[in-house]
Write a protein that holds these residues in place. Structure first.
Motif, PDB file in Angstrom:
ATOM      1  N   ASP A 196       0.826  -1.201   0.000  1.00  0.00           N
ATOM      2  CA  ASP A 196       0.000   0.000   0.000  1.00  0.00           C
ATOM      3  C   ASP A 196       0.869   1.263   0.000  1.00  0.00           C
ATOM      4  N   THR A 197       2.131   1.096   0.368  1.00  0.00           N
ATOM      5  CA  THR A 197       3.067   2.228   0.369  1.00  0.00           C
ATOM      6  C   THR A 197       3.645   2.421  -1.020  1.00  0.00           C
ATOM      7  N   LEU A 198       3.535   3.627  -1.536  1.00  0.00           N
ATOM      8  CA  LEU A 198       4.053   3.932  -2.866  1.00  0.00           C
ATOM      9  C   LEU A 198       5.459   4.510  -2.735  1.00  0.00           C
ATOM     10  N   HIS A 199       6.451   3.651  -2.931  1.00  0.00           N
ATOM     11  CA  HIS A 199       7.832   4.103  -2.811  1.00  0.00           C
ATOM     12  C   HIS A 199       8.235   4.878  -4.061  1.00  0.00           C
ATOM     13  N   LYS A 200       8.690   6.091  -3.872  1.00  0.00           N
ATOM     14  CA  LYS A 200       9.095   6.955  -4.989  1.00  0.00           C
ATOM     15  C   LYS A 200      10.584   6.868  -5.273  1.00  0.00           C
ATOM     16  N   GLU A 201      11.260   5.942  -4.598  1.00  0.00           N
ATOM     17  CA  GLU A 201      12.663   5.660  -4.857  1.00  0.00           C
ATOM     18  C   GLU A 201      12.827   4.172  -5.087  1.00  0.00           C
ATOM     19  N   ASP A 202      13.858   3.797  -5.879  1.00  0.00           N
ATOM     20  CA  ASP A 202      14.118   2.380  -6.069  1.00  0.00           C
ATOM     21  C   ASP A 202      14.935   1.855  -4.899  1.00  0.00           C
ATOM     22  N   LEU A 203      15.340   0.593  -4.973  1.00  0.00           N
ATOM     23  CA  LEU A 203      16.014  -0.023  -3.844  1.00  0.00           C
ATOM     24  C   LEU A 203      17.387   0.581  -3.585  1.00  0.00           C
ATOM     25  N   GLU A 204      17.944   1.275  -4.556  1.00  0.00           N
ATOM     26  CA  GLU A 204      19.218   1.971  -4.357  1.00  0.00           C
ATOM     27  C   GLU A 204      19.019   3.383  -3.841  1.00  0.00           C
ATOM     28  N   GLY A 205      17.754   3.783  -3.654  1.00  0.00           N
ATOM     29  CA  GLY A 205      17.469   5.126  -3.178  1.00  0.00           C
ATOM     30  C   GLY A 205      17.411   6.158  -4.275  1.00  0.00           C
ATOM     31  N   LYS A 206      17.430   5.721  -5.528  1.00  0.00           N
ATOM     32  CA  LYS A 206      17.376   6.650  -6.661  1.00  0.00           C
ATOM     33  C   LYS A 206      15.918   7.056  -6.900  1.00  0.00           C
ATOM     34  N   PRO A 207      15.649   8.354  -7.087  1.00  0.00           N
ATOM     35  CA  PRO A 207      14.264   8.820  -7.268  1.00  0.00           C
ATOM     36  C   PRO A 207      13.649   8.311  -8.569  1.00  0.00           C
ATOM     37  N   LEU A 208      12.354   8.026  -8.508  1.00  0.00           N
ATOM     38  CA  LEU A 208      11.594   7.585  -9.673  1.00  0.00           C
ATOM     39  C   LEU A 208      10.632   8.686 -10.051  1.00  0.00           C
ATOM     40  N   GLU A 209      10.814   9.259 -11.217  1.00  0.00           N
ATOM     41  CA  GLU A 209       9.999  10.401 -11.626  1.00  0.00           C
ATOM     42  C   GLU A 209       8.737   9.984 -12.366  1.00  0.00           C
ATOM     43  N   ASP A 210       8.760   8.792 -12.995  1.00  0.00           N
ATOM     44  CA  ASP A 210       7.630   8.409 -13.835  1.00  0.00           C
ATOM     45  C   ASP A 210       6.495   7.765 -13.060  1.00  0.00           C
ATOM     46  N   SER A 211       6.806   7.124 -11.939  1.00  0.00           N
ATOM     47  CA  SER A 211       5.781   6.450 -11.139  1.00  0.00           C
ATOM     48  C   SER A 211       6.452   5.938  -9.872  1.00  0.00           C
ATOM     49  N   ASP A 212       5.773   5.061  -9.140  1.00  0.00           N
ATOM     50  CA  ASP A 212       6.365   4.478  -7.939  1.00  0.00           C
ATOM     51  C   ASP A 212       7.028   3.145  -8.274  1.00  0.00           C
ATOM     52  N   ASP A 213       7.599   2.508  -7.272  1.00  0.00           N
ATOM     53  CA  ASP A 213       8.403   1.291  -7.468  1.00  0.00           C
ATOM     54  C   ASP A 213       7.546   0.031  -7.598  1.00  0.00           C
ATOM     55  N   ALA A 214       6.244   0.134  -7.351  1.00  0.00           N
ATOM     56  CA  ALA A 214       5.340  -1.031  -7.419  1.00  0.00           C
ATOM     57  C   ALA A 214       5.879  -2.173  -6.562  1.00  0.00           C
ATOM     58  N   THR A 215       6.067  -1.886  -5.288  1.00  0.00           N
ATOM     59  CA  THR A 215       6.717  -2.814  -4.369  1.00  0.00           C
ATOM     60  C   THR A 215       5.839  -4.014  -4.059  1.00  0.00           C
ATOM     61  N   LEU A 216       6.452  -5.191  -4.091  1.00  0.00           N
ATOM     62  CA  LEU A 216       5.780  -6.426  -3.699  1.00  0.00           C
ATOM     63  C   LEU A 216       6.143  -6.783  -2.264  1.00  0.00           C
ATOM     64  N   VAL A 217       5.196  -7.374  -1.546  1.00  0.00           N
ATOM     65  CA  VAL A 217       5.426  -7.827  -0.172  1.00  0.00           C
ATOM     66  C   VAL A 217       4.963  -9.277  -0.073  1.00  0.00           C
ATOM     67  N   GLU A 218       5.860 -10.151   0.345  1.00  0.00           N
ATOM     68  CA  GLU A 218       5.490 -11.560   0.490  1.00  0.00           C
ATOM     69  C   GLU A 218       4.534 -11.739   1.657  1.00  0.00           C
ATOM     70  N   THR A 219       3.532 -12.574   1.488  1.00  0.00           N
ATOM     71  CA  THR A 219       2.549 -12.782   2.539  1.00  0.00           C
ATOM     72  C   THR A 219       3.168 -13.536   3.713  1.00  0.00           C
ATOM     73  N   PRO A 220       2.662 -13.310   4.929  1.00  0.00           N
ATOM     74  CA  PRO A 220       3.191 -14.034   6.091  1.00  0.00           C
ATOM     75  C   PRO A 220       3.125 -15.549   5.912  1.00  0.00           C
ATOM     76  N   GLU A 221       2.021 -16.041   5.346  1.00  0.00           N
ATOM     77  CA  GLU A 221       1.868 -17.489   5.154  1.00  0.00           C
ATOM     78  C   GLU A 221       2.948 -18.033   4.230  1.00  0.00           C
TER      79      GLU A 221
END
Length: 271
Positions: A196-221
């Protein structure tokens, strides 16, 4: 609403049997690999919920998808397996370089196998430019995969891809060196939701101007199924693990970031 995504590493191919076999172009599944597909089909509990199956256009991922998720295609007879070039493997070794589009069309469309190759265009297997095995290109390509998946209308999707690029797609580097160039075993599946969090930087901390990083989160199960704690590492912890992973994968030449290390054997087969 963004879909649930089941990410899957392909079953064993002949290139997995030895490092020498990395010279094989677009190799087939082994007999063990085909059995792994049968086991995946039997053990995967979400066939009835999956509405779309996607694969890297490399042959071992295509066949893993067709064999491992046959119940999905049986339940949706008008559905084809979509081949997504951005999901191809990270390195430019022959085993990780796909076949030309006309070769794939002859093998699959020519034999009336339900595979959609419309996204596979000339140059997809060039391993240059967008397709090069450099961290920058791989991060961008993995982000394109995540955004493509997030944009789909289906509620539950399977993507069959490769051990190296999976670390870039998931941005999870906890176990990057557990096996041969990956923390994923052959035919392993893990389940993710979009953050639900829209990260505006990639994993290296570089800014993303076109959109967010579309981060995936593995489910607890999913994490617990593979012996991890229910809660994933934080974004900052993921960044530290990523840097550590690249340091281990990187050698002198730029292309070597994506080389596979020696790994280990399980039941006599390299994974």
């Amino acid at each position: 609403m963004a879909p649930i995504v089941h990410l899957v590493r392909h079953a064993q191919g002949y290139h997995n049997l030895s490092t020498e076999n990395h010279s094989l172009p677009d190799p087939d599944l082994t007999d063990l690999g085909k059995q792994q597909c049968a086991d995946l089909q039997k053990n995967f509990p979400y066939h009835s919920q999956v509405e779309l199956v996607v694969a890297s256009p490399i042959r071992r991922t295509i066949y893993t998808a067709l064999l491992g998720f046959e119940p999905v295609f049986q339940a949706h007879p008008d559905t084809k397996l979509i081949c997504l070039p951005e999901a191809q493997e990270a390195s430019d070794a022959p085993c990780d370089t796909g076949s030309d589009p006309e070769v794939l069309r002859k093998e699959f469309e020519g034999n009336k196998i339900p595979v959609d190759l419309s996204l596979v265009q000339d140059g997809w297997n060039s391993k240059t430019g967008k397709w090069s095995p450099t961290p920058r290109a791989l991060r961008k390509r993995a982000r394109e995969v995540r955004r493509w998946l997030r944009s789909r209308p289906e509620k539950e999707i399977v993507l069959v891809t490769h051990g190296g690029i999976l670390h870039y797609i998931t941005e999870d580097w906890e176990d990057y060196s557990a096996y041969q160039g990956t923390g994923w075993t052959n035919a392993e599946y893990r389940t993710f939701k979009f953050s639900d969090t829209l990260h505006k930087e990639d994993l290296e901390g570089k800014p993303l101007e076109d959109s967010d990083d579309a981060t995936l989160v593995e489910t607890p199960e999913s994490r617990q199924r593979r012996g991890q704690t229910p809660e994933p590492p934080s974004r900052e912890e993921m960044r530290a693990l990523y840097r550590k992973g690249l340091e281990e994968w990187t050698e002198e030449e730029p292309r070597d970031e994506a080389k596979v290390p020696e790994g280990q054997e399980i039941d006599g087969a390299r994974v």
